[in-house]
Design an enzyme around this catalytic site. Sequence first.
Site, PDB file in Angstrom:
ATOM      1  CB  SER A 120      -0.844   0.019   1.287  1.00 47.35           C
ATOM      2  OG  SER A 120      -1.400   1.305   1.503  1.00 47.35           O
TER       3      SER A 120
ATOM      4  CE1 TYR B 220      -3.971  -2.116   5.201  1.00 46.21           C
ATOM      5  CE2 TYR B 220      -3.142   0.076   4.659  1.00 46.21           C
ATOM      6  CZ  TYR B 220      -3.666  -1.138   4.267  1.00 46.21           C
ATOM      7  OH  TYR B 220      -3.876  -1.387   2.924  1.00 46.21           O
TER       8      TYR B 220
END
Length: 257
Positions: free
Chosen positions: A148, A161
């Site tokens: 990501s 995350y």
Amino acid sequence: MAGKITADLSGMTILITGASSGIGAHFAEMTASRGAQVVVTARRRDKLEELVADIAAKGGRAHAVTVDVTSATSIRDGVAAAVKAAGPIHALINNSGVAPGRPLLGESAEDWDQVIATNLSGARHMAVEVARQMVEQKSGGTIINMASILGLRQGSHVTAYATSKAGLVQLTKQMALEWARYGIRVNAIAPGYIETPMTAAHFETDAGKQQLLRIPLRRLGQVEDLDGPILLLLSPSSSFMTGSVLVADGGHLISSL
Ligand SMILES: NC(=O)c1ccc[n+]([C@@H]2O[C@H](COP(=O)([O-])OP(=O)(O)OC[C@H]3O[C@@H](n4cnc5c(N)ncnc54)[C@H](OP(=O)(O)O)[C@@H]3O)[C@@H](O)[C@H]2O)c1
């Protein structure tokens, strides 16, 4: 559509994790429609079976295998079941992930562990298990980790995350280095914000709408926006690429906003 990348994936067997939803389900359909045999894995069996039926109805080949990537036993059994159903695996798309948003001070140790176990350790254990069978069959292979842009930049209330994805970027490079000798290429894709069940509710909020204004291309990505990077990394046309991280984010990472 004119200009779309065409790629023939016949003869390739691809194992996709996190295929019960969003990006993973799309990749399964998209690669199966180009001739790949796919093994779709996740925890929700009903969703996987629906997907397999959809792919089969369109003439594709797919198998559902239930895997919880936070369990080493489930991964071991899942990869064995995948090989039994589909034969040798040529490509792994390590895509399963969770993205709870919460401030560090509102997060328990168990909450943190769950994110790291799913997004980082799960990807590592799955890749190791699949790489073992690639080494055994002496065929090489390709592994694609779904990172990501939050593995490359910072964001509010997403520390677990973002840390898991930064770890996944480094894991990609380490695996690429160790496994090049076996002909196994390992690369990552770092998407920006893509409309899926993971993000849809957030982009309905005012904060989410404000965030869209910080993306230079001024839109939320769609799952199809990742077709180019994934097809490139699956293809022999990228046979000299390993340890790379392909960013697909509408320019979010280069924006100073
Ligand atoms: N959407 C975005 O904007 C975006 C941006 C950058 C990166 N990504 C990454 O892209 C990947 C896919 O995200 P998405 O947007 O498609 O999200 P999604 O629709 O929520 O899908 C997540 C998938 O992960 C699976 N999963 C979660 N925990 C699991 C576990 N313990 N074991 C096995 N599977 C598990 C889920 O399946 P079950 O619940 O059935 O197990 C589901 O299939 C994730 O790694 C995410 O971090 C997404």
